[in-house]
Enzyme design. Sequence first.
Site, PDB file in Angstrom:
ATOM      1  N   ARG A 163      27.266 -39.695 -98.360  1.00 18.30           N
ATOM      2  CA  ARG A 163      26.422 -38.574 -97.919  1.00 18.30           C
ATOM      3  C   ARG A 163      25.647 -37.969 -99.109  1.00 18.30           C
ATOM      4  O   ARG A 163      25.485 -36.748 -99.213  1.00 18.30           O
ATOM      5  CB  ARG A 163      27.249 -37.466 -97.255  1.00 18.30           C
ATOM      6  CG  ARG A 163      28.013 -37.898 -96.035  1.00 18.30           C
ATOM      7  CD  ARG A 163      27.081 -38.203 -94.861  1.00 18.30           C
ATOM      8  NE  ARG A 163      27.845 -38.405 -93.659  1.00 18.30           N
ATOM      9  CZ  ARG A 163      28.371 -39.588 -93.283  1.00 18.30           C
ATOM     10  NH1 ARG A 163      28.178 -40.663 -94.026  1.00 18.30           N
ATOM     11  NH2 ARG A 163      29.054 -39.687 -92.174  1.00 18.30           N
ATOM     12  N   SER A 233      28.669 -33.309 -88.162  1.00 22.90           N
ATOM     13  CA  SER A 233      29.735 -32.871 -89.083  1.00 22.90           C
ATOM     14  C   SER A 233      29.197 -31.769 -89.986  1.00 22.90           C
ATOM     15  O   SER A 233      28.176 -31.962 -90.647  1.00 22.90           O
ATOM     16  CB  SER A 233      30.187 -34.035 -89.959  1.00 22.90           C
ATOM     17  OG  SER A 233      30.600 -35.098 -89.146  1.00 22.90           O
ATOM     18  N   GLU A 329      27.708 -30.052 -95.274  1.00 19.82           N
ATOM     19  CA  GLU A 329      26.843 -31.231 -95.193  1.00 19.82           C
ATOM     20  C   GLU A 329      25.394 -30.861 -94.852  1.00 19.82           C
ATOM     21  O   GLU A 329      24.468 -31.313 -95.535  1.00 19.82           O
ATOM     22  CB  GLU A 329      27.413 -32.220 -94.171  1.00 19.82           C
ATOM     23  CG  GLU A 329      26.705 -33.552 -94.194  1.00 19.82           C
ATOM     24  CD  GLU A 329      27.171 -34.494 -93.097  1.00 19.82           C
ATOM     25  OE1 GLU A 329      28.314 -34.952 -93.137  1.00 19.82           O
ATOM     26  OE2 GLU A 329      26.358 -34.775 -92.195  1.00 19.82           O
TER      27      GLU A 329
END
Length: 337
Positions: A163, A233, A329
């Site tokens: 990520r 998420s 995130e």
Amino acid sequence: MIQRDVDLTGANTLGMPSRAERFVAADSIAALRDALRQAAEQGWPLSMLGGGSNLVLRPYLPGLTLQPTFADWRLEDVGQGKVRVHVGAGMNWHGLVEELAAFELWGTENLALIPGNVGAAPIQNIGAYGVELADVLEQVHLLHLDDWREEILGRDDCAFGYRDSIFKHALDGRVVITQLVLRVSKRARPRLDYGDLATRLCNTPTASEVVAAVSAVRREKLPDPTRLGNAGSFFKNPVTSAEQAQALLASHPDLPHFPLADGRVKLAAGWLIDQCGLKGLRDGHVGIHERQALVLVHYGGGSAEELLALAQRVVDEVERRFGVVLEREPRLMGQPA
Ligand SMILES: Cc1cc2nc3c(=O)[nH]c(=O)nc-3n(C[C@H](O)[C@H](O)[C@H](O)COP(=O)(O)OP(=O)(O)OC[C@H]3O[C@@H](n4cnc5c(N)ncnc54)[C@H](O)[C@@H]3O)c2cc1C
């Protein structure tokens, strides 16, 4: 054409109320350059918007918000069973995955149903079901926001990680991604070793069957943002040292953990949050999804600040209980009204 005072509430999957001082949907690189030139002349700060699925939008985006919408794509056969895909930043990611699967081209099918546009995919190196964008990416074409210089980065220039990429660090807020070049394969190579994908498919599925299976699993597990505001998420899975993971496993033997090649260990953020008893918690207009502790939701009528306060509470509780600091995130954009 640059529009003024544009409502972005429907342009982010969390459904956070937000307005752009100015907004342009650029349908070509020429339009993008033109908007950048005007912004430079007027001294407007710039924000970049894709499909709005990995963002927490604050109420006001000053200056000019740019959304690349050019979505042309083409295939280039490069021999030995490999095909290059040239695709514009504005194409819907899942739409591309479906198109490639229909041509029986392999590589992106496990990334089905990830919301958002192609141009944002490298920002956090989108990943799911054991596959990351970096596995299929060959080049990122971009424009620098300061001098409008075009540049092509190869995959190894992008510093991809879990990520993570150079676009969250050295190039954060400095470029607009205009095009990706992916490399996919004509040879069937299903990756079914993740979750229960294998049990849903025969041994020799078509690429479209894998796309359908991944999509079905995702629909069962994740709330649909068109029905309940969310950004997928909300926290990354934390990566700890081997020593810290060992100490945690001694007191929590059922802690899901995934050893990484560099010796560190990735932990399941959702499990940590669940253990703190936070799953299903509702706090005013925002909450934590009842089935997915990793997903923060917006029931409507709330604000980015409310959501961020809840996120901080989650971070604090997990740190207090496990000594692990969770990292957000989605990206935060804009300012208070
Ligand atoms: C239900 C749901 C499930 C999800 N599942 C996953 C998943 O499985 N795996 C995963 O990795 N992610 C997942 N996500 C997160 C999200 O879909 C991805 O991060 C996606 O790539 C974001 O694309 P976007 O176009 O919506 O970007 P946006 O949210 O619009 O933007 C994200 C960031 O990219 C920047 N940006 C956007 N376009 C450009 C551009 N052309 N040039 C430069 N910067 C740009 C923005 O400024 C912002 O900082 C999920 C989200 C949701 C809502």
